[in-house]
Design an enzyme around this catalytic site. Sequence first.
Site, PDB file in Angstrom:
ATOM      1  N   GLY A  31      83.497 -17.807  36.873  1.00 49.70           N
ATOM      2  CA  GLY A  31      81.572 -17.536  36.990  1.00 49.70           C
ATOM      3  C   GLY A  31      81.312 -18.533  38.605  1.00 49.70           C
ATOM      4  N   ASN A  32      80.064 -18.982  38.596  1.00 51.76           N
ATOM      5  CA  ASN A  32      79.692 -19.275  40.093  1.00 51.76           C
ATOM      6  C   ASN A  32      78.058 -19.165  39.502  1.00 51.76           C
ATOM      7  OD1 ASN A  32      78.782 -16.058  41.455  1.00 51.76           O
ATOM      8  ND2 ASN A  32      81.443 -16.418  40.878  1.00 51.76           N
ATOM      9  N   GLY A  49      86.767 -20.471  42.773  1.00 50.78           N
ATOM     10  CA  GLY A  49      88.247 -20.560  42.233  1.00 50.78           C
ATOM     11  C   GLY A  49      88.378 -22.495  40.582  1.00 50.78           C
ATOM     12  N   SER A  77      82.235 -19.693  46.731  1.00 54.27           N
ATOM     13  CA  SER A  77      82.886 -18.848  45.685  1.00 54.27           C
ATOM     14  C   SER A  77      82.911 -17.628  46.401  1.00 54.27           C
ATOM     15  CB  SER A  77      81.530 -18.798  44.294  1.00 54.27           C
ATOM     16  OG  SER A  77      82.177 -17.514  44.503  1.00 54.27           O
ATOM     17  N   GLU A  79      82.046 -14.607  45.405  1.00 55.92           N
ATOM     18  CA  GLU A  79      80.527 -13.954  45.056  1.00 55.92           C
ATOM     19  C   GLU A  79      78.976 -14.587  46.241  1.00 55.92           C
ATOM     20  OE1 GLU A  79      81.444 -11.286  43.824  1.00 55.92           O
ATOM     21  OE2 GLU A  79      82.125 -11.546  41.975  1.00 55.92           O
ATOM     22  N   HIS A  98      75.874 -16.277  38.166  1.00 54.02           N
ATOM     23  CA  HIS A  98      77.030 -15.332  37.184  1.00 54.02           C
ATOM     24  C   HIS A  98      78.063 -15.892  36.303  1.00 54.02           C
ATOM     25  CE1 HIS A  98      80.002 -12.257  37.207  1.00 54.02           C
ATOM     26  NE2 HIS A  98      80.619 -12.869  38.685  1.00 54.02           N
ATOM     27  N   HIS A 100      80.984 -15.349  32.696  1.00 55.66           N
ATOM     28  CA  HIS A 100      81.309 -14.580  31.451  1.00 55.66           C
ATOM     29  C   HIS A 100      80.841 -14.472  30.964  1.00 55.66           C
ATOM     30  CE1 HIS A 100      84.396 -14.413  35.167  1.00 55.66           C
ATOM     31  NE2 HIS A 100      83.095 -13.515  35.299  1.00 55.66           N
ATOM     32  N   HIS A 162      82.543  -6.757  34.135  1.00 58.17           N
ATOM     33  CA  HIS A 162      82.822  -8.308  34.625  1.00 58.17           C
ATOM     34  C   HIS A 162      82.100  -9.292  33.912  1.00 58.17           C
ATOM     35  CE1 HIS A 162      82.885 -10.013  39.396  1.00 58.17           C
ATOM     36  NE2 HIS A 162      82.855 -10.860  38.209  1.00 58.17           N
TER      37      HIS A 162
END
Length: 218
Positions: A31-32, A49, A77, A79, A98, A100, A162
Amino acid sequence: MRNYDSTRREVLESSRWLAEHGYLGQLSSGGNISVRVPGEKIVVITPSGKSYFSLNADDICVIDLDLNSIEGSLSPSIEAAMHVGVYQNRSDVNAVIHTHQLFACTLSIINKPIPALFDEIVVEIGHEVDIIPYAFSGSPDLVANVIDKLGNLCHCYLIQNHGALCLGADMKRAMKNSELLENVAQIYYHTLATGEKVHKLQQSAIDYFADMRKLRFK
């Protein structure tokens, strides 16, 4: 040049809390998160990452709204454009997360938006947790899909196949919305599993809380 150290520390500390509590990855990024700097066209965002526990504040990226790097040696990121798209289209939002997270991701896979179920959720998040259609991570198509849904003025969304997207006027409220989303996603998942009818809030209640939100978030 303005010193962004305190904002970078806020992003790092928030990302570590989210990772420790299962919203982001621990060995991976998963996520970010980002914050918009008040009064500037600047976004402070996690790098791409990297485990949040391997980072220090200097590793958190500072970018402008054209995605140009201002501070930080790591790549922002993947994103980042999605985060910038939110800020450019929602003046009420100053933090984007964001994740997961488990139950929100589960509902994103079965393509189930979350209706208005509880008073607190409607007041904080909005009348629905809508589904953002799938597109590749980091793609212009995903940015467009996100922007297309922002007009409902809600603070949480499910990104199909996602994860989740949670917004807030500041980082504290964005994190609270992430927690509220996971709570209601878990309850909704178990409710669906019973096979019984799901009873949403009455429309009169939804309208009442919508008016409350207009006053609260204007």
